[in-house]
Motif scaffolding. Sequence first.
Motif, mmCIF file in Angstrom:
data_model
loop_
_atom_site.group_PDB
_atom_site.id
_atom_site.type_symbol
_atom_site.label_atom_id
_atom_site.label_comp_id
_atom_site.label_asym_id
_atom_site.label_seq_id
_atom_site.Cartn_x
_atom_site.Cartn_y
_atom_site.Cartn_z
ATOM 1 N N VAL A 243 1.004 -1.251 0.122
ATOM 2 C CA VAL A 243 0.070 0.109 -0.139
ATOM 3 C C VAL A 243 0.788 1.062 0.240
ATOM 4 C CG1 VAL A 243 -1.737 1.048 1.282
ATOM 5 C CG2 VAL A 243 -2.050 -1.783 1.204
ATOM 6 N N ARG A 244 1.825 1.162 1.115
ATOM 7 C CA ARG A 244 3.209 2.559 0.854
ATOM 8 C C ARG A 244 3.060 2.341 -0.749
ATOM 9 N NH1 ARG A 244 4.943 -0.168 6.188
ATOM 10 N NH2 ARG A 244 6.435 -1.413 4.600
ATOM 11 N N ASP A 245 3.863 1.363 -1.512
ATOM 12 C CA ASP A 245 4.934 1.190 -2.458
ATOM 13 C C ASP A 245 3.390 2.218 -3.824
ATOM 14 O OD1 ASP A 245 6.538 0.279 -1.117
ATOM 15 O OD2 ASP A 245 6.245 -1.780 -2.442
ATOM 16 N N ARG A 246 2.057 1.423 -3.406
ATOM 17 C CA ARG A 246 0.928 1.947 -4.821
ATOM 18 C C ARG A 246 0.725 3.898 -4.270
ATOM 19 N NH1 ARG A 246 -1.399 -2.495 -3.443
ATOM 20 N NH2 ARG A 246 -2.972 -1.871 -2.198
ATOM 21 N N GLY A 247 0.714 4.042 -3.482
ATOM 22 C CA GLY A 247 0.517 5.502 -2.179
ATOM 23 C C GLY A 247 1.342 6.949 -3.635
ATOM 24 N N VAL A 248 3.050 6.062 -3.171
ATOM 25 C CA VAL A 248 4.268 7.196 -3.461
ATOM 26 C C VAL A 248 3.668 7.626 -4.885
ATOM 27 C CG1 VAL A 248 6.080 6.956 -4.199
ATOM 28 C CG2 VAL A 248 6.092 6.261 -2.246
ATOM 29 N N LEU A 249 3.213 5.976 -5.721
ATOM 30 C CA LEU A 249 2.831 6.433 -7.531
ATOM 31 C C LEU A 249 2.368 7.677 -7.671
ATOM 32 C CD1 LEU A 249 3.953 2.807 -7.914
ATOM 33 C CD2 LEU A 249 4.965 5.125 -9.132
ATOM 34 N N ILE A 250 0.763 7.434 -6.551
ATOM 35 C CA ILE A 250 -0.763 8.131 -7.268
ATOM 36 C C ILE A 250 -0.530 9.760 -6.071
ATOM 37 C CG2 ILE A 250 -1.466 6.456 -8.020
ATOM 38 C CD1 ILE A 250 -2.813 6.537 -4.978
ATOM 39 N N LYS A 251 0.612 9.994 -5.126
ATOM 40 C CA LYS A 251 0.711 10.865 -4.383
ATOM 41 C C LYS A 251 1.393 11.606 -4.672
ATOM 42 C CE LYS A 251 2.861 11.552 0.370
ATOM 43 N NZ LYS A 251 2.619 11.536 1.281
ATOM 44 N N PHE A 252 3.001 11.625 -5.581
ATOM 45 C CA PHE A 252 3.686 12.940 -6.569
ATOM 46 C C PHE A 252 3.823 12.414 -7.640
ATOM 47 C CE2 PHE A 252 5.154 11.625 -2.235
ATOM 48 C CZ PHE A 252 5.246 12.450 -1.465
ATOM 49 N N ASN A 253 3.948 13.498 -8.591
ATOM 50 C CA ASN A 253 3.775 13.578 -9.647
ATOM 51 C C ASN A 253 5.815 15.202 -10.074
ATOM 52 O OD1 ASN A 253 3.464 11.989 -12.143
ATOM 53 N ND2 ASN A 253 2.927 14.560 -12.638
ATOM 54 N N PRO A 254 6.054 14.478 -10.493
ATOM 55 C CA PRO A 254 7.330 15.910 -10.817
ATOM 56 C C PRO A 254 7.006 16.895 -12.334
ATOM 57 C CG PRO A 254 7.933 13.495 -12.349
ATOM 58 C CD PRO A 254 6.277 13.447 -11.462
ATOM 59 N N VAL A 255 7.061 17.727 -11.981
ATOM 60 C CA VAL A 255 7.432 19.203 -12.639
ATOM 61 C C VAL A 255 8.313 19.060 -13.743
ATOM 62 C CG1 VAL A 255 6.788 21.448 -13.184
ATOM 63 C CG2 VAL A 255 6.216 20.272 -10.942
ATOM 64 N N ARG A 256 8.327 18.337 -15.355
ATOM 65 C CA ARG A 256 9.354 17.989 -15.959
ATOM 66 C C ARG A 256 9.991 19.409 -16.157
ATOM 67 N NH1 ARG A 256 9.240 12.612 -16.824
ATOM 68 N NH2 ARG A 256 7.471 11.530 -16.093
ATOM 69 N N GLY A 257 9.574 20.423 -16.131
ATOM 70 C CA GLY A 257 10.098 21.380 -17.083
ATOM 71 C C GLY A 257 10.971 22.290 -16.143
ATOM 72 N N VAL A 258 10.583 21.981 -14.600
ATOM 73 C CA VAL A 258 11.341 22.901 -14.020
ATOM 74 C C VAL A 258 13.270 22.016 -13.207
ATOM 75 C CG1 VAL A 258 11.912 22.872 -11.399
ATOM 76 C CG2 VAL A 258 9.493 23.625 -12.328
ATOM 77 N N LEU A 259 12.640 20.031 -13.396
ATOM 78 C CA LEU A 259 13.017 19.063 -12.688
ATOM 79 C C LEU A 259 14.673 18.644 -14.363
ATOM 80 C CD1 LEU A 259 11.227 16.481 -11.579
ATOM 81 C CD2 LEU A 259 13.171 18.147 -10.163
#
Length: 385
Positions: A243-259
């Motif tokens: 559940v922790r693993d699935r939570g990470v995938l839907i909890k955060f998303n990167p801002v590609r233009g910034v990174l």
Amino acid sequence: GRVSLVNAQPIVVDTKVGRLAIAHNGNITNAMSLRKAMERKGSIFQSTSDSEIVLHRIVRSSKESLEDMIAEAVDGLEGAFSLIIQSRDQIFAYRDPMGFRPLCLGMLDGAWMVASESCAFDIVRGKYTRDVIPGELVIIDEEGPRSRQVKESPRLAQCIFEYVYFSRPDSIVFADNVDKIRRKLGKQLAREYPVEADIVIGVPDSSNSAALGYSLASGIRFEFGLIRNHYVGRTFINPKQSVRDRGVLIKFNPVRGVLNNKRVVVVDDSIVRGSTMKKLVHMIKSAGAAEVHLRISSPPIAHPCFYGIDMPTKEELIRNNLDVPGIRDFLAVDSLGYLSLEGMLSCVSRPEDFCTACFSGNYPVDLEGWDKLSLDKALDPESRL
């Protein structure tokens, strides 16, 4: 107690003094011995929560008034316990003598309120008044609040992890502003572990203040490189790794233009198991980051907490399996820096008043005979079937 409906708070019971409700933040470390003693004398428990033990101690008291019954009941409890107890006509607020967990008083239109954090008052347009003093019992009725000092302690042991991670940055906790302390942690981290980089990002939301502090002290531009989904809760306290693993995938998303093509300083408040951070680093690199330099605004967590923060067992903590270079390699970051224990304590007033057990292993309350796993199992009704 374990995740089950009977452990949901507030716990409400009908007693010889009328209906009582209790809510509790913390862990009573001598709960097992108290429970066994009461069971031998005929007490029947419906939950596996140590909060229910407090109710039993209250109604078993021979004192005349409910106030005296509660005062007698809390004397003899050990560990961390900020308590709210409500009867038909009164509210009782009690904070353990060492003050592990926060508890504060507020006002709204002449009415008194109690909460763990002052931000709860802000939401309903109330006003923070003061902290409940460790060892103090506050009695609130139609006449207003009055105070009774039930027990004194030779020292305080306020949880410094409240500042590092657990409390909201817009709260006043232990009579200080959480955001201010977190910015100090970030500034101290930049002094201890500088690095050449293009941007600083925080792991939202708990690390944003520390990341801002790091940016201010280092002169490196702060950016929002990760966006958090606020409909996902805190992943580290979920009991299941899947559940922790699935939570990470839907909890955060990167801002590609910034990174993209940037040397990135990632500031986070702590690393517990390392599984969440490993996935975050992979996510940031996949978004195009040229370098990832990880900075943690607290020391390595090497010991479980027995005072109310749901840390895993010692074996699950990554610091007990790997040294800092090993953690760096496991996370696949270009560099890794943890804030020193001394640096963390330099950011708070009266550092001697804080518990650092999860970092230092110096437990302020004796844990003789305490075993979190065996306690959970012993208090789990299904294990008795």
